[in-house]
Design a protein around this motif. Sequence first.
Motif: not given
Lengths: 92, 83
Positions: A1-16, A19-25
């Motif tokens: 797992m490269t550093k880029l993939l780790e960062w992307l995973l972390g960022v997408s988790l936070v974004l998800a 989104a779940v909280v903001s838009f009540d998904l």
Amino acid sequence: MTKLLEWLLGVSLVLAAWAVVSFDLLEQRLPQSYREAAWPMPLYLLVSFGCYSLGTVGYRVATFNDCDEASAELLGQIQEAKQDLRKKGLKI
Amino acid sequence: MATGVDQAVGMSLVVFSLLLFTYYSVWVIILPFMDSDHILHTYFLPREYSVILPGIAAVILLLCIGAFTAVIMWKNRKPKKVD
């Protein structure tokens, strides 16, 4: 797992999560005030990062040390170097 | 220690950034949890502005950076050499 993939995973988790909280998904039916507070979160983090950067720059400008001895020494060395080069023929 | 203007500018930057951070934090995080007839609301603009104003600031920042770059590049243009 490269550093880029780790960062992307972390960022997408936070974004998800955002989104779940903001838009009540997930149909959580959270109180309106929580959604209102969570929605500008990415912008808020950006603004607070900017404030932190500005404050750090300002603080380091205010506490930057003048080094008088080093400055005098450096000017002396510049004079020495100029005289030395003039003797050797370089026009300054 | 840095003296005179340096200290003044540095400290004013620190104070400004702290004020901005506190105001924006209260605006975004604390106000939604206050009742709408709380006196605190009178000190803050409507919430739409908490998104619009940073957006405008970002646009102005990008404009300044672009203008600065353009001026520097304009000053450094060299006429083409004729062989």
